[in-house]
Structure formats: structure tokens, C-alpha cells
Design an enzyme around this catalytic site. Structure first.
Site, PDB file in Angstrom:
ATOM      1  CE  LYS A   1      -3.800  -2.506   1.298  1.00 46.38           C
ATOM      2  NZ  LYS A   1      -3.638  -3.960   1.856  1.00 46.38           N
TER       3      LYS A   1
ATOM      4  NE  ARG B   1       5.605  -7.475   8.555  1.00 47.52           N
ATOM      5  CZ  ARG B   1       5.198  -8.268   7.740  1.00 47.52           C
ATOM      6  NH1 ARG B   1       5.580  -9.534   7.242  1.00 47.52           N
ATOM      7  NH2 ARG B   1       4.155  -7.709   7.101  1.00 47.52           N
TER       8      ARG B   1
ATOM      9  CB  CYS C   1      -6.483  -9.408   3.776  1.00 48.57           C
ATOM     10  SG  CYS C   1      -5.404 -10.422   4.905  1.00 48.57           S
TER      11      CYS C   1
HETATM   12  N1  SAM Z   1       0.151  -2.529   4.365  1.00 47.81           N
HETATM   13  C1  SAM Z   1       0.975  -3.735   4.059  1.00 47.81           C
HETATM   14  C2  SAM Z   1       1.212  -4.117   2.609  1.00 47.81           C
HETATM   15  O1  SAM Z   1       0.084  -3.607   1.765  1.00 47.81           O
HETATM   16  O2  SAM Z   1       2.148  -4.514   2.335  1.00 47.81           O
HETATM   17  C3  SAM Z   1       0.671  -4.982   4.908  1.00 47.81           C
HETATM   18  C4  SAM Z   1       0.489  -4.777   6.254  1.00 47.81           C
HETATM   19  S1  SAM Z   1      -0.172  -6.382   7.194  1.00 47.81           S
HETATM   20  C5  SAM Z   1      -1.653  -6.387   6.890  1.00 47.81           C
HETATM   21  C6  SAM Z   1      -0.178  -5.710   8.828  1.00 47.81           C
HETATM   22  C7  SAM Z   1       1.183  -5.138   9.139  1.00 47.81           C
HETATM   23  O3  SAM Z   1       0.876  -4.686  10.773  1.00 47.81           O
HETATM   24  C8  SAM Z   1       2.220  -6.274   9.436  1.00 47.81           C
HETATM   25  O4  SAM Z   1       3.612  -5.614   8.883  1.00 47.81           O
HETATM   26  C9  SAM Z   1       2.533  -6.446  10.861  1.00 47.81           C
HETATM   27  O5  SAM Z   1       3.868  -6.497  11.184  1.00 47.81           O
HETATM   28  C10 SAM Z   1       2.168  -5.003  11.383  1.00 47.81           C
HETATM   29  N2  SAM Z   1       1.811  -5.057  12.905  1.00 47.81           N
HETATM   30  C11 SAM Z   1       1.583  -6.132  13.915  1.00 47.81           C
HETATM   31  N3  SAM Z   1       1.403  -5.747  15.125  1.00 47.81           N
HETATM   32  C12 SAM Z   1       1.185  -4.517  14.955  1.00 47.81           C
HETATM   33  C13 SAM Z   1       0.962  -3.614  15.894  1.00 47.81           C
HETATM   34  N4  SAM Z   1       0.744  -3.946  17.283  1.00 47.81           N
HETATM   35  N5  SAM Z   1       0.956  -2.062  15.667  1.00 47.81           N
HETATM   36  C14 SAM Z   1       1.425  -1.859  14.549  1.00 47.81           C
HETATM   37  N6  SAM Z   1       1.406  -2.713  13.296  1.00 47.81           N
HETATM   38  C15 SAM Z   1       1.258  -3.977  13.676  1.00 47.81           C
END
Ligand code: SAM
Length: 464
Positions: free
Chosen positions: A123, A146, A239
């Protein structure tokens, strides 16, 4: 995947939500997953980018994604991720439904935008393309490993106006209250839309996990709202299919924050549209009359003159500017310089007008804007990110390799190439006119400056 392999509580929830339509939905698990790529318009709008995009269309048999003008479907066995155009940042491999979120957020050039949960960068790279290199994108990812991948993708796509941070949402919201025109929150979720792509996701799913995700989403969503300017827009996406993590999250927000209003909610279902499925809600914060408190809060972080550049930064920047004057006559070098050790970055202009660099103190910043150079004693080594953000005609010397040639394959493996003896100095290496890295030419050899971590280790037959 057969219905029997899905958790019973999950299918019961789907049946409760979809009624008779549930059969068609569950049947969609037996179809192959959909695959897509999105052209990076920062590259594909140039003359060479357009030609390369046309080549890709024919070669990969691309078909348009209805909700994203730059998005296309491809079918196995083609592997666009292995082609040299991928290394050149011409496109980003992205699941087609996920392309709906940035389209709905619709960021504009010049805005200040936050992508709060950004890795690996689908995104963020989409948002950056819509911003056309103007304004500031803060791409944040809480997990440092990441965040590195995110930074690599930002770099590969030649994005020059993004700051990559690695912070918890609450830390960011303390630093940046009401700072952003638009915010993307692609929340960590229970991933029900991943079951087809990644069967392991099925085993991680449980009703308790859904509850846990919803609790975490609620915390992050509130932080996101705090960072939105009055009048700003927020896209919340997942998702996953259950209502707890989607519509119910939005209703709860609307109940507890009267200044937030819902513009629309969209669902893409895998049995109705070609894609793995996505939920996106677009919200707006009321542009109400400012209270004294919100005015104070917003002004605390901004409007200050940026800190005076230290003499070390000034000297390094000056050294770069004089190098660029000779080597990159087409590069304007605008921005706020920052120096970390030998690494010189250019922060987007927002840091000289609206925000200030003090806001970054104590924050993990894997990429403080565009990495332009390593400043060594009395010499400049241009950074890989700079190569990726340039147009070939901005560099004094460039050397083009054809997609599918043996030369580009060896180059991407990190090998040097023989070149005409007259070529000397830093050279922008391109594939069909799209930058892939720097090379340094001397005595008939072009030394490879592709960073080691980006080199392709084995022969790639699919690169033809
Ligand atoms: N937006 C990304 C894309 O389009 O490539 C995908 C994001 S993925 C659905 C959600 C992300 O939230 C992950 O990279 C994860 O590491 C992160 N995440 C996990 N726990 C979180 C937290 N407590 N606060 C913020 N982000 C977090």
C-alpha cells in the site's frame, strides 16, 4: 482447499454472515489463488517505462484489475517477480483485492500521508505512486525486520519522498498529533483472506485469535485517529472477512469518536470479484472549528524552524551538491539533508515547512527520506537508492542492458561487465532505460555496485 479443512467455527461464521451465498463463497476456496502486479507509475509513465510496461503486458499476458488503473492479473506459470523489470521497480507484485485500499484513500501529490502498518509495502508503494513524488509519505512498520523489507521496496520503486520508520503506533501518535492529511491503516488481522494463498494461515485461525486481533486493531485505530488532521481521511483495511475486525470496528469508532464520519465501506468477496478478498472503510475527521487544545497540540510539533544544520551536515551536503553538479546535472537535490555516520539522506521538503527533524529523535528510522550518498573523506559514493530514483537522462553517464540479455543476468548476479574503454566514472546502469544500480567504469570494466543483498544468487531462467 475443501471446506472440511477449514475450521468449523469459521465456516459457521461465514454461513451466519452470508446465508445462501455461503456455498458460493466456500466453493471459491477450490479455485486457484489470484495473482497480480501493479505498475509503478513513478516509472511506467516515462517513455522507457511505457515501452517496458507494454512489453510486460504481452509477455505476462496481463489483464486489467477493474478497481485499479495500474493493476493487472497474471496467471501461473509466469513469474514477473523474477524478471529484470521487477529489479528495476517497474511493478510491485500485489494481490489484486489489496489494490482497492489506496485507490479509495486517493492520496494527492503534496499531501502529508501516513501508512501506519506498512510492511512489506504494497500500500505504501501504491500511495507513493499516487502522490507522484510530491509531499511526504511516512511508511511505518512496528517490526524492525519487516521495516527493512519495507525500506528495500521503497528503494526499489525509486520513491524519493518517503520516510520509513519503525515505531509502535502509540509512539508515533505522541509525536505526530493531527499531523496527517491521509492515513492508511492496513491492520494486522486474522487473515481469513489468506487461506487460499497460504494454507498455514488456516492453522493460526481461531475465534480467540479473532478477538485478539480485534482488540489490537482497536488500539491502533485510535492512534490513527489521533494523528489525522481535522478534515483528513483515514482508510482502514483488512484481508479478513468476519465483522468483528471490520464493520464492528468501524461502528465502535463512530460511536466513540463523534468527529469521525464514515464515507463508505467496501468489501471485495472472492466469489464475486476476482481476488482474495478485502475490506476497506473510508472515514473522514470533521473539519470542525479548532479547539484551543487541538491547536496547541498540533502546533507543538510543527511550524518551528528546522534545527540549524550542523557544520558536518552542511559540509557533506555541499560535497554532494558539487559532485552532483558534475555527475547528475538533472538532479535538483532539494530537501533537508540529514547525516547518519557517512550516509547522507534528503528528507522531503515538508521537513523544512511543516514538520521538523526534532520529531525524529529517538525514533528508529530505517530510511530518512532519500538516501543519496555515502560521504567518504574527499569523495562521494552515490547511494543505490539515488540510482533507483533517477531518470537516466539525469545522469551524465548511463549504460543500458537489454531485458532478457545475458548481460543483465550477470549484472543482477553482481558480476562486472566489459565496456568500451572510453567509459569512465560513475555510470547509471539501466535495463531497457530503467535504472537498476550504479556501476563504476574504468579501463574497459564496469564494476558492479549493486548492493550485495540484492544480487540474484542463482541463474534465473525465467528472466528471458
Ligand atoms: N500494508 C501492508 C502492505 O500492503 O504490504 C501489509 C500490512 S499487514 C496487513 C499488517 C502489518 O501490521 C504487518 O506488517 C505487521 O507486522 C504489523 N503489525 C503487527 N502488530 C502491530 C501493532 N501492534 N501495531 C502496528 N502494526 C502492527
Amino acid at each position: 482447499m475443501k471446506e472440511e479443512r477449514l475450521p468449523a467455527a469459521y465456516t459457521a461464521g461465514i454461513r451466519g454472515m452470508l446465508g445462501q451465498e455461503a456455498d458460493a463463497f466456500l466453493e471459491s476456496y477450490t479455485a486457484p489463488r489470484t495473482q497480480g502486479l501493479r505498475f509503478n507509475t513513478l516509472k511506467s509513465n516515462s517513455a522507457s517505462g511505457r515501452a517496458a510496461a507494454e512489453q510486460s503486458m504481452a509477455k505476462f499476458g496481463l489483464k486489467p484489475v477493474p478497481w485499479c488503473p495500474a493493476g493487472y492479473y497474471y496467471e501461473e506459470p509466469v513469474r514477473p517477480g523474477r524478471h529484470a523489470y521487477h529489479a528495476a521497480g517497474l511493478y510491485y507484485i500485489q494481490e489484486p483485492s489489496a489494490m482497492s485500499a489506496a485507490e479509495l484513500l486517493a492520496p494527492l501529490p503534496g499531501e502529508i500521508v501516513l501508512d501506519l502498518a506498512a510492511a512489506p509495502g504494497g500500500k505504501s508503494t501504491h500511495i507513493a505512486a499516487l502522490m507522484q513524488g510530491q509531499g511526504l509519505l511516512v511508511a511505518n512498520e512496528i517490526h524492525p525486520e519487516r521495516a527493512k523489507i519495507l525500506a528495500e521496496n521503497v528503494e526499489r520503486l525509486g520513491i524519493s519522498n518517503a520516510l520509513v520508520t519503525s515505531a509502535a503506533p502509540e509512539d508515533l501518535s505522541r509525536r505526530f498529533p493531527e499531523a496527517f492529511d491521509r492515513i492508511m491503516l492496513d491492520a494486522p488481522c486474522s487473515g481469513e483472506g489468506m487461506f487460499r494463498k497460504d494454507p498455514a494461515a488456516v492453522y493460526e485461525w481461531s475465534p480467540e485469535h479473532v478477538e485478539l486481533c480485534a482488540a489490537r486493531q482497536w488500539d491502533i485505530l485510535q492512534d490513527a485517529c489521533r494523528m489525522l488532521k481535522p478534515g483528513g481521511r483515514l482508510a482502514y483495511s483488512t484481508c479478513t472477512f468476519n465483522r468483528k475486525e471490520n464493520e464492528e470496528m468501524i461502528s465502535r469508532l463512530l460511536d466513540s469518536c463523534p468527529d469521525m464520519e464514515l464515507i463508505c465501506e467496501k468489501r471485495l468477496w472472492p466469489h464475486l470479484e476476482k481476488g482474495e478478498g478485502h475490506f476497506v472503510a473510508l472515514l473522514r475527521k470533521a473539519a470542525c472549528e479548532e479547539t484551543g487544545q487541538s491547536r496547541r497540540k498540533r502546533s507543538s510539533g510543527r511550524g518551528k524552524a528546522g534545527p540549524k544544520l550542523s557544520s558536518a551536515v552542511r559540509d557533506a551536503y555541499q560535497q554532494f551538491i558539487s559532485w552532483a553538479g558534475e555527475e547528475l546535472p538533472g538532479f535538483d537535490g532539494q530537501g533537508v539533508p540529514l547525516l547518519f555516520g557517512e550516509s547522507l539522506y534528503l528528507l522531503p521538503e515538508a521537513f523544512s515547512s511543516g514538520l521538523h527533524t526534532g520529531l525524529l529523535e529517538g525514533l528508529k528510522v530505517p530510511r530518512a527520506g532519500l538516501h543519496i550518498a555515502h560521504v567518504k573523506k574527499n569523495r562521494i559514493e552515490p547511494a543505490h537508492a539515488l540510482a533507483m530514483a533517477l531518470q537516466p537522462d539525469q545522469a551524465v553517464r548511463s549504460y543500458d542492458l537489454a531485458a532478457g540479455s545475458l548481460e543483465i543476468e550477470s549484472w543482477l548476479r553482481g558480476e562486472s561487465l566489459p565496456v568500451p574503454a572510453g567509459l569512465h566514472g560513475w555510470t547509471l546502469v539501466t535495463v531497457d532505460g530503467l535504472p537498476v544500480s550504479w556501476g563504476k567504469a574504468s579501463s574497459g570494466q564496469l564494476k558492479n555496485r549493486l548492493p550485495k543483498g540484492l544480487r540474484v544468487l542463482k541463474a534465473r531462467n525465467e528472466m528471458q
